[in-house]
Design a protein around this motif. Structure first.
Motif, PDB file in Angstrom:
ATOM      1  N   PRO A 129      -3.606   3.848  -1.773  1.00  0.00           N
ATOM      2  CA  PRO A 129      -3.656   3.027  -3.038  1.00  0.00           C
ATOM      3  C   PRO A 129      -2.839   1.637  -3.195  1.00  0.00           C
ATOM      4  O   PRO A 129      -1.781   1.543  -2.232  1.00  0.00           O
TER       5      PRO A 129
ATOM      6  N   SER B 207       3.765  -3.261 -13.114  1.00  0.00           N
ATOM      7  CA  SER B 207       3.409  -2.565 -12.052  1.00  0.00           C
ATOM      8  C   SER B 207       2.135  -1.795 -12.121  1.00  0.00           C
ATOM      9  O   SER B 207       1.739  -1.266 -13.339  1.00  0.00           O
TER      10      SER B 207
ATOM     11  N   GLN C 189      -0.429   1.028  -9.816  1.00  0.00           N
ATOM     12  CA  GLN C 189      -1.048   1.751  -8.819  1.00  0.00           C
ATOM     13  C   GLN C 189      -2.364   2.123  -9.142  1.00  0.00           C
ATOM     14  O   GLN C 189      -2.783   2.773  -9.900  1.00  0.00           O
TER      15      GLN C 189
ATOM     16  N   LEU D 290      -0.302  -0.945  -4.528  1.00  0.00           N
ATOM     17  CA  LEU D 290       0.644  -0.994  -5.464  1.00  0.00           C
ATOM     18  C   LEU D 290       1.109  -2.489  -5.788  1.00  0.00           C
ATOM     19  O   LEU D 290       1.678  -3.236  -4.824  1.00  0.00           O
TER      20      LEU D 290
ATOM     21  N   ARG E 284       0.917  -0.961   0.104  1.00  0.00           N
ATOM     22  CA  ARG E 284       0.079  -0.362  -0.211  1.00  0.00           C
ATOM     23  C   ARG E 284       0.728   1.280   0.010  1.00  0.00           C
ATOM     24  O   ARG E 284       1.970   1.488   0.538  1.00  0.00           O
ATOM     25  N   VAL E 285       0.435   2.294  -0.671  1.00  0.00           N
ATOM     26  CA  VAL E 285       1.066   3.500  -0.682  1.00  0.00           C
ATOM     27  C   VAL E 285       0.849   4.365   0.460  1.00  0.00           C
ATOM     28  O   VAL E 285      -0.440   4.634   0.378  1.00  0.00           O
TER      29      VAL E 285
ATOM     30  N   TYR F  11      -3.745   7.365 -11.056  1.00  0.00           N
ATOM     31  CA  TYR F  11      -3.586   5.927 -11.527  1.00  0.00           C
ATOM     32  C   TYR F  11      -2.514   5.704 -12.611  1.00  0.00           C
ATOM     33  O   TYR F  11      -2.060   6.664 -13.503  1.00  0.00           O
TER      34      TYR F  11
END
Length: 659
Positions: free
Chosen positions: A70, A104, A106, A72, A55-56, A164
């Motif tokens: 967010p 990747s 996000q 990730l 998680r960010v 995003y």
């Protein structure tokens, strides 16, 4: 560090987890061991998969909105097949084919890749009610913000992070390395290595600020998606259709395929009293795309801005890097060594590409931003080393090496001024910066004696240049009212003193007393690791004019003139190995930061400390603190970012099993 937090009294920050799963597999075939085959060939096949999910962290989400941190996801996949052929006892080669992919993404944990929902009242709870309370009936394409109930310090529940992004990079590659041993009486012993590698990459990218996409009052979908004051879409390689109008925003046919590789030859020559190592490497790069003919000429022969005739097909660029080194004994216990080499570092691929629709929208506005540049060149590194290695007695080795490294063509944000062929000034990435690092490394190693082994390492280094990273001059480059400076200053990563002392005391199998005490001490070890470093530099600024800011725009010192304090950390590990059923079990206790010293990784540029940005010294801040009890209660923790600190004392228990 001992204060119990108000926001997270149990010390558990919600929705800040991270996890990793790793899988590896190897399969080898030695044809030389097959009966009657006698083929000196080894075949190796392998795969590795790493799946990461985290998680960010957003400080503003801690109190009421952590569920919207967010997600990730970052997944790596690698597969290879290798052939090793021992042609003779003096010559063999390796050939490898590989495939690699990293993906990747996000995104919001609930909305995911449905970017059209990020600002949609049907999918964001509370969005309509909040804006209707402000007298705004149409909340489509808007987002929630800081909560008045928290004195505007923390985000409201269901505040969507307006970002995003996804990136998909893969390559097919091949690599060949060969080694030839050549023995001569007159010209020494040679180990000649040569080979090369080739990678064909595929790059897809999407970055967007999606909340505005739900605002259908912006009728033109290209304005909503590409507008630099709107969603600011940047991307290529993905097929994207506007869900409200059915218009194709990007057809996905423009995935990027950079070609990267190199060739080398090296000869290591050994004489009885002299060793020489010399070679040359040739790297190549082709962005394999249409590039601007001239960054200072955006209007082609047709008189239109970025219409197509300003571009030309890229070509393969070649870069030659010689390298050489030598060493020889000064005495029977002293060895002198020196090294010189040139290397190149390819630019980060995401800095190279931008789609033509994004370019056209970018130049249609004056928004502060930076645009990618397909004409970027690799960074060139020149390195010099000179040093001595000394043996003291039978158990101590020590050495010192002086080094000098010069990096040129570093990527930085550069300003392009308006002219007859550039309708509006803009900022792009260019090879404009350089950096110099110099200093010396010292080490001392004492092999185990009387159960004790000691290792000491220390580095004194100075790093200066004109840019710490590609975006270090972003704000200045985007301000046409200020001159874009090009002067030398201590770089952000300039850390003058770095060192570590490791002491390991360990009992073996036989150096123990008899009886119960001996059984306890057998294969028992204690390891102490003491590390230290001096602080990195920052620029002193006036106190922040906002509650959560990191400093004002008014500078009170030269660039990176002030340095943070030193950090010290002592770690301890006690372990014992026990044999159980032909397996070795290592039980350990590992204590990180035994003394619980405060380790500071970052500070606020106005106060020089990690937990106060100076806002209370301003008239606005002082007034809010005196008159707003909610602000006075919540602000100290809102501004005390835990990321500013290193690890507190931690105790871990574990078992390693070897069989």
């Amino acid at each position: 560090m001992d204060k119990v937090p108000i926001i997270v009294p149990n010390g558990n920050i919600k929705d800040d987890e991270s996890g990793n799963w790793s899988y590896n597999g190897r399969f080898n075939i030695n044809l030389n061991e097959i009966k009657n085959a006698k083929l000196p060939i080894i075949l190796k096949f392998g795969t590795s998969v790493n799946l990461n999910r985290s998680r960010v962290f957003y400080g503003g989400n801690v109190l009421e909105n952590s569920s919207r941190n967010p997600v990730l996801e970052s997944d790596d996949y690698q597969y290879f097949a290798r052939l090793i052929h021992n042609v003779t006892s003096k010559f063999f080669y390796e050939a490898q084919f590989s495939y690699f992919r990293t993906y990747s993404e996000q995104s919001d944990p609930s909305l995911g890749s449905n970017v059209q929902w990020y600002g949609d009242t049907n999918h964001v709870p509370g969005l309509n009610a909040y804006y209707q309370s402000l007298g705004i009936q149409n909340a489509q394409g808007k987002g929630l913000s800081t909560d008045p109930a928290t004195s505007y310090l923390y985000n409201m529940p269901n505040t969507i992070i307006d970002a995003y992004q996804r990136l998909d990079l893969s390559y097919l590659g091949g690599k060949v390395d060969a080694t030839w041993a050549l023995l001569t009486k007159k010209f020494g012993e040679h180990e000649i290595k040569f080979g090369g590698e080739y990678k064909y990459n595929t790059l897809k990218r999407e970055t967007i600020n999606p909340i505005v996409l739900s605002d259908l009052s912006i009728s033109n979908p290209f304005d909503r998606w590409y507008g630099t004051n709107q969603a600011r879409f940047k991307g290529y390689g993905y097929n994207i259709v506007d869900p409200f109008t059915g218009v194709t925003i990007a057809d996905g046919s423009d995935a990027k395929h950079p070609i990267i590789g190199g060739m080398y030859i090296r000869d290591k020559i050994s004489f009885s009293d002299f060793n020489f190592n010399g070679g040359i490497r040739v790297d190549f790069l082709d962005v394999n795309d249409k590039i601007l003919k001239d960054i200072n000429d955006l209007v082609g022969p047709d008189g239109l801005l970025i219409s197509g005739d300003e571009f030309t097909q890229s070509k393969m660029n070649w870069y030659v890097s010689p390298r050489l080194g030598f060493s020889f004994p000064v005495t029977d216990k002293t060895v002198f060594h020196a090294q010189y080499g040139k290397m190149v570092q390819m630019p980060q691929l995401t800095y190279l590409y931008v789609s033509q629709p994004t370019l056209q929208r970018f130049f249609a506005t004056s928004l502060q931003d930076v645009i990618e540049n397909s004409s970027l060149q690799p960074t060139k590194l020149t390195q010099y080393e000179i040093g001595l290695k000394q043996q003291v007695g039978d158990v101590i080795d020590m050495g010192v090496t002086a080094f000098y490294k010069e990096s040129t063509d570093l990527i930085g944000a550069a300003r392009v001024f308006a002219s007859s062929t550039v309708p509006v000034p803009f900022v792009t990435y260019e090879n404009i910066d350089f950096a110099i690092s110099r200093g010396f490394d010292f080490y001392l190693s004492m092999r185990r004696m009387n159960r004790v082994a000691i290792n000491v390492a220390y580095t004194l280094a100075y790093a200066s240049g004109t840019g710490s990273d590609p975006n270090s001059k972003f704000s200045l480059a985007n301000n046409p009212q200020q001159e874009l400076p090009m002067f030398v200053y201590p770089l952000d990563y300039d850390q003058r003193h770095t060192g570590a002392i490791n002491l390991d005391y360990r009992f073996g199998e036989n150096d123990i007393p008899k009886g119960f005490v001996g059984a306890v001490l057998k294969n028992l070890g204690l390891n102490l690791d003491f590390s230290f470093n001096s602080g990195r530099p920052y620029t002193r600024r006036e106190a922040s004019q906002t509650a959560t800011g990191t400093g004002s725009d008014i500078i009170l010192s030269a660039k990176n003139e002030v340095y943070r304090d030193w950090n010290y950390q002592l770690d301890l590990k006690l372990d014992k190995t026990v044999s159980i059923w032909k397996t070795n079990w290592n039980f350990y206790i590992y204590c990180i930061n035994v003394l619980n010293t405060e380790i500071v990784n970052n500070v606020f540029n106005d106060t020089g400390i990690p937990d106060n940005n100076g806002f209370l010294t301003t008239a606005t801040g002082a007034s809010r603190f005196e008159t707003d009890p909610v602000f006075a209660k919540l602000w100290p923790e809102r501004i005390n970012f835990f990321t500013n600190y290193g690890p507190p004392r931690q105790v871990r228990f574990g078992i390693n099993v070897n069989f």
